[in-house]
Each structure stands twice: as C-alpha cells, then as structure tokens.
Design a protein around this motif. Structure first.
Motif, PDB file in Angstrom:
ATOM      1  N   ALA A   2      11.826  -7.677   9.182  1.00  0.00           N
ATOM      2  CA  ALA A   2      12.077  -7.852   7.747  1.00  0.00           C
ATOM      3  C   ALA A   2      10.787  -8.202   7.006  1.00  0.00           C
ATOM      4  N   ALA A   3       9.959  -9.050   7.607  1.00  0.00           N
ATOM      5  CA  ALA A   3       8.767  -9.560   6.909  1.00  0.00           C
ATOM      6  C   ALA A   3       7.519  -8.708   7.126  1.00  0.00           C
ATOM      7  N   SER A   4       7.504  -7.868   8.150  1.00  0.00           N
ATOM      8  CA  SER A   4       6.308  -7.059   8.434  1.00  0.00           C
ATOM      9  C   SER A   4       6.272  -5.811   7.564  1.00  0.00           C
ATOM     10  N   ASN A   5       5.081  -5.279   7.409  1.00  0.00           N
ATOM     11  CA  ASN A   5       4.907  -4.061   6.619  1.00  0.00           C
ATOM     12  C   ASN A   5       3.956  -3.095   7.305  1.00  0.00           C
ATOM     13  N   ASN A   6       4.112  -1.831   7.011  1.00  0.00           N
ATOM     14  CA  ASN A   6       3.280  -0.783   7.579  1.00  0.00           C
ATOM     15  C   ASN A   6       2.031  -0.634   6.713  1.00  0.00           C
ATOM     16  N   PHE A   7       1.080  -1.560   6.874  1.00  0.00           N
ATOM     17  CA  PHE A   7      -0.082  -1.584   5.986  1.00  0.00           C
ATOM     18  C   PHE A   7      -0.945  -0.340   6.125  1.00  0.00           C
ATOM     19  N   GLU A   8      -0.972   0.263   7.347  1.00  0.00           N
ATOM     20  CA  GLU A   8      -1.774   1.470   7.515  1.00  0.00           C
ATOM     21  C   GLU A   8      -1.240   2.612   6.648  1.00  0.00           C
ATOM     22  N   LEU A   9       0.091   2.695   6.517  1.00  0.00           N
ATOM     23  CA  LEU A   9       0.673   3.713   5.643  1.00  0.00           C
ATOM     24  C   LEU A   9       0.386   3.390   4.179  1.00  0.00           C
ATOM     25  N   ALA A  10       0.512   2.127   3.805  1.00  0.00           N
ATOM     26  CA  ALA A  10       0.225   1.726   2.424  1.00  0.00           C
ATOM     27  C   ALA A  10      -1.224   2.040   2.061  1.00  0.00           C
ATOM     28  N   ILE A  11      -2.149   1.766   2.976  1.00  0.00           N
ATOM     29  CA  ILE A  11      -3.562   2.054   2.737  1.00  0.00           C
ATOM     30  C   ILE A  11      -3.789   3.559   2.650  1.00  0.00           C
ATOM     31  N   ALA A  12      -3.161   4.314   3.555  1.00  0.00           N
ATOM     32  CA  ALA A  12      -3.334   5.766   3.556  1.00  0.00           C
ATOM     33  C   ALA A  12      -2.828   6.382   2.256  1.00  0.00           C
ATOM     34  N   VAL A  13      -1.666   5.928   1.790  1.00  0.00           N
ATOM     35  CA  VAL A  13      -1.100   6.462   0.553  1.00  0.00           C
ATOM     36  C   VAL A  13      -1.952   6.052  -0.644  1.00  0.00           C
ATOM     37  N   ALA A  14      -2.415   4.796  -0.681  1.00  0.00           N
ATOM     38  CA  ALA A  14      -3.253   4.333  -1.793  1.00  0.00           C
ATOM     39  C   ALA A  14      -4.561   5.107  -1.845  1.00  0.00           C
ATOM     40  N   VAL A  15      -5.169   5.332  -0.671  1.00  0.00           N
ATOM     41  CA  VAL A  15      -6.427   6.081  -0.623  1.00  0.00           C
ATOM     42  C   VAL A  15      -6.198   7.538  -1.029  1.00  0.00           C
ATOM     43  N   GLY A  16      -5.111   8.133  -0.509  1.00  0.00           N
ATOM     44  CA  GLY A  16      -4.822   9.522  -0.824  1.00  0.00           C
ATOM     45  C   GLY A  16      -4.475   9.743  -2.284  1.00  0.00           C
ATOM     46  N   SER A  17      -3.856   8.771  -2.922  1.00  0.00           N
ATOM     47  CA  SER A  17      -3.422   8.917  -4.312  1.00  0.00           C
ATOM     48  C   SER A  17      -4.475   8.472  -5.309  1.00  0.00           C
ATOM     49  N   PHE A  18      -5.249   7.422  -4.975  1.00  0.00           N
ATOM     50  CA  PHE A  18      -6.155   6.823  -5.961  1.00  0.00           C
ATOM     51  C   PHE A  18      -7.624   6.824  -5.548  1.00  0.00           C
ATOM     52  N   GLY A  19      -7.927   7.115  -4.262  1.00  0.00           N
ATOM     53  CA  GLY A  19      -9.313   7.138  -3.807  1.00  0.00           C
ATOM     54  C   GLY A  19      -9.658   5.953  -2.925  1.00  0.00           C
ATOM     55  N   ILE A  20     -10.665   6.129  -2.046  1.00  0.00           N
ATOM     56  CA  ILE A  20     -11.037   5.108  -1.068  1.00  0.00           C
ATOM     57  C   ILE A  20     -11.581   3.848  -1.724  1.00  0.00           C
ATOM     58  N   ASP A  21     -12.261   3.988  -2.878  1.00  0.00           N
ATOM     59  CA  ASP A  21     -12.852   2.833  -3.542  1.00  0.00           C
ATOM     60  C   ASP A  21     -11.987   2.304  -4.685  1.00  0.00           C
ATOM     61  N   SER A  22     -10.743   2.737  -4.750  1.00  0.00           N
ATOM     62  CA  SER A  22      -9.868   2.337  -5.852  1.00  0.00           C
ATOM     63  C   SER A  22      -9.400   0.898  -5.708  1.00  0.00           C
ATOM     64  N   THR A  23      -9.032   0.318  -6.835  1.00  0.00           N
ATOM     65  CA  THR A  23      -8.471  -1.036  -6.821  1.00  0.00           C
ATOM     66  C   THR A  23      -7.146  -1.063  -6.082  1.00  0.00           C
ATOM     67  N   GLN A  24      -6.376   0.025  -6.211  1.00  0.00           N
ATOM     68  CA  GLN A  24      -5.088   0.098  -5.506  1.00  0.00           C
ATOM     69  C   GLN A  24      -5.295   0.040  -3.990  1.00  0.00           C
ATOM     70  N   ALA A  25      -6.332   0.754  -3.503  1.00  0.00           N
ATOM     71  CA  ALA A  25      -6.623   0.729  -2.068  1.00  0.00           C
ATOM     72  C   ALA A  25      -7.086  -0.656  -1.628  1.00  0.00           C
ATOM     73  N   LEU A  26      -7.865  -1.327  -2.484  1.00  0.00           N
ATOM     74  CA  LEU A  26      -8.298  -2.684  -2.161  1.00  0.00           C
ATOM     75  C   LEU A  26      -7.098  -3.617  -2.040  1.00  0.00           C
ATOM     76  N   ALA A  27      -6.159  -3.522  -2.989  1.00  0.00           N
ATOM     77  CA  ALA A  27      -4.968  -4.379  -2.938  1.00  0.00           C
ATOM     78  C   ALA A  27      -4.159  -4.111  -1.672  1.00  0.00           C
ATOM     79  N   ALA A  28      -4.061  -2.834  -1.286  1.00  0.00           N
ATOM     80  CA  ALA A  28      -3.338  -2.506  -0.057  1.00  0.00           C
ATOM     81  C   ALA A  28      -4.043  -3.076   1.163  1.00  0.00           C
ATOM     82  N   THR A  29      -5.381  -3.106   1.128  1.00  0.00           N
ATOM     83  CA  THR A  29      -6.155  -3.667   2.235  1.00  0.00           C
ATOM     84  C   THR A  29      -5.983  -5.173   2.339  1.00  0.00           C
ATOM     85  N   ILE A  30      -5.780  -5.830   1.197  1.00  0.00           N
ATOM     86  CA  ILE A  30      -5.557  -7.276   1.210  1.00  0.00           C
ATOM     87  C   ILE A  30      -4.254  -7.605   1.935  1.00  0.00           C
TER      88      ILE A  30
END
Length: 379
Positions: free
Chosen positions: A325-353
C-alpha cells in the motif's frame, strides 16, 4: 524441580520448538531478548542497512555534484528513458528476491480462505486511496509549485511492483502473497496508469503537457519486473530440478541473497549521482516536496496496519499488505516524467525525490513492524 501446569509445559514446548529460550522469556517478557538475538544473527550488511543507505545517499550526492561528467557517463545508454546503469541496478536488486518466491505454491495461496478479501483490500489501497491521497496532499502542500506537484502526483499513481519485494523480504512478509500482489499491480499498472494519470493531472489538476502512452508503461513494467521475474522463475525451476530443494535453499539462495541489498545501494548511488545538481540547487523545494511524501507514506502504511490488525490479519500478510500500500514504483514515475517533460525537468526532479524519501522511511517501517511480530493478530 517445581511442578508446572500442563498449559505451562505446552507453552515451554512451543517456545523451544520456535527456537526461543524459556529463561530469556522469563527474564524479558516483552520479547526484547529475542529481538536482540535476531539482530545479532543478521549479516553486517543487513544489520546496519539504514547506515549504509544514508552513507550512499550522501556520498552519491557529493560525488555527482563535484565530479564532472558523472551524469553524462551514467546516461551513456537508456532503456525506456531510464539509464542503463539504473536498469542494471534494478535487475540485480530484484532477481535474488524473485528467486526466493515459491511459485509452485501460488495456486494454493490463492485458494486460501480470506485471500480474496486481502487482495481486494490491496487493490482499493493501491488504485483508489493511494493516487487520491497523494493528489490531495500535493495540492495542500505545493499549491504554488505546479511542476513539482505534477512529479509528486506521478509518484502516487505509479503503484508498487519492484522495491516492495525488498521491504517485504526484510520485514519477513509473505513472499508468495507479495508475488501475487506484484503480479496483479503489474497488470493493473499497464491498464490503469495512463487513465488515472490523465484523471489526476489533466482533469483534477488541469495540467498540460502530459503525454504518455500505455506502451510506455507496459515497456517499463516488462523490463523492470518481467525480465527479473522470468529469470527468477527459470532459475528456481532449473536449479531445483538439477540439484534439489535443499541445495537450492541452503547454498544458492544464501549466495545470491546479499546481491539484492547491494543492488539497492548501487541503484541509489547511480540515481542520486545523476540528479545531484538538481537536488543541491533546489534544496529548498526538495525539502518542501518531502512533506507530502512523508505524510503519504505514513498515512497509507499505518492506516493499512490499523485496518489489518482490526481485521486480525496474520503478521506475514499484514506486513505485505502495508508495504504494497505504501510503496511506489519510482522507476516508472521517473521514466514517465523524463519521457514526458525531459531529463532535466522539475517534474523529473520531483519524481527522483520520491525514492530519496521512500527508501529511508520504508526502511524505518521495516524495523517498526518487527515490534508487532510477537504481538501480531492471528487467525
């Protein structure tokens, strides 16, 4: 010798069968002696895992920030917008755990009484409560940071299929039940991720610029879960048939067991080295992003823990339920953020956090649930 009642003798026999020293129980009825004994039996890597994680996190950020060319070196090749070194770390991290799952018993687990109830509870927690809770917390704490908010919401939508296997294994959860939930979430992730993301990012949050296909999600699931899962199944079937169960469990699993935690530490090092400049340069926003994440993990984990104890769910199943319930698939979140907004995007940074907060927090939860082991409800 002093005479004992039949009940007392039966309890002593059970204690001895469980490997407990009755004299220790008498000296320390709250179970601390047993916990200390278990702690001493752990390997050096297991015993101080939280120390190694914090050291690796600190070293990786310093290394990535001051050493030139680290980011470019780690991103020399990518798989579905995730760097190849990270992908290798994820495979190394998951393979030993998936080799431990008793796949031959999964049918029996599904037929057990109460399995439908616990599986349904997991689906509701993961696909209804989790995304809605993360979206609400992101809006409540980050109303003026829309890009960071989007990355946080992506973390909440990407449900657990990977690192939960590590936490469940460390906390002595039910590996077979965890494998079932991981399989169910993997299928639902392919079907539901895109529509749920569109609901919370475009409809609820009125966001723009989010473009992700179902195939993007499917590729991530297949690569970061499917590859190590197939490898784990084939390894178990081939080696057990060739050398027997005793050799497989006493020799092979003991040999590859530490690689799961080594893979975890390696993945953390690579991930935080790549994002070191983003983390340091935006440290104030990073601290703010940590707030909804901390609230999210705490509410879902302890909420699930309370519900499971109220329903008298056995300890191994309770642990698995709480961590899925509490865990998340952060690798997927990072992959989607990078694919949608770019590797240096703020969205990707938030996903990395996300993993920056999730890894130490869920490791802390591993130690917390250990104290419930002797008091856990049973059916």
């Amino acid at each position: 010798m002093e005479n004992s009642s039949p009940e007392r003798k039966q309890q002593l026999a059970l204690d001895i069968a469980d490997g407990n020293d009755p004299s220790d129980a008498a000296k320390n009825p709250d179970g601390r002696t047993k916990l200390q004994g278990l702690f001493k039996q752990l390997s050096l890597l297991d015993r101080y895992l939280y120390v190694w994680i914090f050291i690796v996190m600190a070293v990786s950020i310093i290394f990535g920030y001051y050493v030139k060319g680290v980011k470019k070196a780690f991103q020399v090749a990518e798989i579905t917008s995730v760097s190849l070194p990270i992908a290798i770390g994820l495979w190394v991290m998951m393979y030993p755990v998936l080799c431990k799952v008793q796949y031959e018993m999964l049918g029996g687990v599904l037929r057990q009484a109460g399995s439908l109830k616990t599986i349904s509870l997991s689906i509701v927690s993961n696909w209804i409560v989790g995304p809605a809770l993360m979206t609400g917390l992101a809006w409540a704490t980050l109303p003026d940071l829309p890009d960071f908010r989007t990355g946080v919401i992506l973390v909440g939508i990407a449900r657990c299929i990977a690192m939960v296997l590590i936490w469940n294994d460390l906390a002595k959860g039910d590996a077979d039940y965890c494998a079932i939930l991981v399989a169910i979430n993997s299928i639902l992730q392919i079907i539901l991720f895109t529509p749920v993301a569109l609901l919370y990012l475009k409809v609820v949050s009125r966001g723009k610029g989010f473009h992700v296909s179902s195939w993007t999600v499917a590729k991530s699931v297949l690569l970061f879960l499917g590859v190590p899962l197939v490898a784990g199944v084939l390894t178990r079937l081939i080696l057990m048939n060739a050398f027997g169960r005793r050799w497989y469990e006493s020799k092979f699993l003991r040999f590859i067991g530490p690689w799961a935690l080594i893979g975890l530490l390696y993945t953390i090092f690579v991930m935080f080295s790549i994002q070191a400049h983003q983390i340091v340069d935006n440290i104030g926003h990073v601290v703010r992003v940590a707030v909804p994440l901390l609230l999210y993990f705490g509410i879902l984990f302890f909420g699930s823990l309370g519900i499971c104890r109220w329903l008298k769910v056995p300890y191994p199943l309770m642990v698995t339920q709480c961590f899925t319930a509490a865990s998340n698939n952060f690798e997927l979140a990072i992959a989607v953020a990078v694919g949608s907004f770019g590797i240096d995007s703020t969205q990707a940074l938030a996903a990395t956090i996300g993993p920056l907060i999730e890894v130490p927090v869920l490791l802390l939860f591993v130690y917390i649930v250990g104290f419930f082991q002797r008091k856990g409800p049973s059916v």
